[in-house]
Design an enzyme around this catalytic site. Sequence first.
Site, PDB file in Angstrom:
ATOM      1  N   CYS A  76       0.870  -1.187   0.000  1.00 27.56           N
ATOM      2  CA  CYS A  76       0.000   0.000   0.000  1.00 27.56           C
ATOM      3  C   CYS A  76       0.902   1.230   0.000  1.00 27.56           C
ATOM      4  CB  CYS A  76      -0.926   0.010   1.210  1.00 27.56           C
ATOM      5  SG  CYS A  76      -2.000   1.475   1.249  1.00 27.56           S
ATOM      6  N   CYS A 224      -4.536   5.518  -5.308  1.00 28.09           N
ATOM      7  CA  CYS A 224      -3.869   4.231  -5.010  1.00 28.09           C
ATOM      8  C   CYS A 224      -2.413   4.344  -5.446  1.00 28.09           C
ATOM      9  CB  CYS A 224      -4.572   3.087  -5.742  1.00 28.09           C
ATOM     10  SG  CYS A 224      -3.787   1.481  -5.423  1.00 28.09           S
TER      11      CYS A 224
HETATM   12  N1  LIG Z   1      -6.250  -2.617  -2.344  1.00 27.86           N
HETATM   13  C1  LIG Z   1      -4.874  -2.982  -2.489  1.00 27.86           C
HETATM   14  C2  LIG Z   1      -3.983  -2.520  -1.376  1.00 27.86           C
HETATM   15  C3  LIG Z   1      -3.980  -1.055  -1.136  1.00 27.86           C
HETATM   16  C4  LIG Z   1      -3.326  -0.189  -2.208  1.00 27.86           C
HETATM   17  C5  LIG Z   1      -3.178   1.217  -1.735  1.00 27.86           C
HETATM   18  N2  LIG Z   1      -4.326   2.012  -1.654  1.00 27.86           N
HETATM   19  C6  LIG Z   1      -1.973   1.925  -2.313  1.00 27.86           C
HETATM   20  O1  LIG Z   1      -1.883   3.148  -2.120  1.00 27.86           O
HETATM   21  O2  LIG Z   1      -1.101   1.266  -2.855  1.00 27.86           O
HETATM   22  C7  LIG Z   1      -4.721  -4.497  -2.611  1.00 27.86           C
HETATM   23  O3  LIG Z   1      -5.546  -5.257  -2.058  1.00 27.86           O
HETATM   24  O4  LIG Z   1      -3.762  -4.918  -3.249  1.00 27.86           O
END
Ligand SMILES: N[C@@H](CCC[C@H](N)C(=O)O)C(=O)O
Length: 299
Positions: A76, A224
């Site tokens: 993340c 993300c």
């Molecule tokens: N939802 C993703 C993990 C989180 C990603 C995040 N928001 C970022 O900033 O990288 C997963 O389940 O892989």
Amino acid sequence: MAAHAQFARMNGLGNRILVVDMRGRRDAVTPRAAIALAADPATGFDQIMAIHDPRTDGTDAFIDILNCDGSKAQACGNGTRCVVQALAGETGRKTFTFQTVAGILNAVEHEDGTISVDMGRPVFDWDRIPLAEEFFDTSRIELQIGPIDAPVLHSPSAVSMGNPHAVFWVERDPMSYDLDRFGPLLENHPMFPERANITLAQVTSPSAMTTRTWERGAGLTLACGSAACAAAVSGARTGRTGRTVAVTVASSPGRGTLHIDWREDGKVVMTGPAEWEWSGTLDPETGAFSRDEAGAAAL
Ligand SMILES: N[C@@H](CCC[C@H](N)C(=O)O)C(=O)O
């Protein structure tokens, strides 16, 4: 019953993060707690970054990452910047080394407050992303959505940044696509045995692109970080961009930007901001929490 844990509600370009201090404890934030916290509008969040005592010499902490549906994530990017800011505020230090289930991450807080995280090397092998079908070249996999002769989205680039990503190349502003409709179908598509984060990327110059992401385990989020890395790497890999890309995150407040550098040593460095919102204490087992009205900006 174990004591409550201190936590901070933070964000990275609008990606809502709860940083939970689990140092000095043997328990963990449970999926049940994540689901309860996500359901409460007072704490609604996208990811939990639970900071645990280090498990390996030379690291500052082990970080356990949970999505708001209670599932675990291996990476993340936005959350890691939030952890850096929280620990820098606590310790006065500027550099940190973390361990996650995906590996070791180095991070640094700069003088201007922005934070760089070395997100490691991308993985392109089909079975390590993972994909359900063998592809020699994962930079363009056979997958489409919409009518067979006029697909709305097709031929994404697939890559793992520790977590699985599919990047669909689009011609228009990513906000103009029904990602809330296609996102769940693509996240859970049989091509992705561990589901996937789904990003729409519009390349606007050889050093810039605009993205929007439907996140595995969290749905549409405002930003993300690992997806921005996935999109930048895929842009360079397919010849759409160079290796240094400014990724504008379409849905983040003010369309914030992450700077991604896919270095010659193969590592991907993401630079961007993090923001403290408020703090409180929570029960890591149930998710019951109370907000700290004094609002000290420290864990
Ligand atoms: N939802 C993703 C993990 C989180 C990603 C995040 N928001 C970022 O900033 O990288 C997963 O389940 O892989």
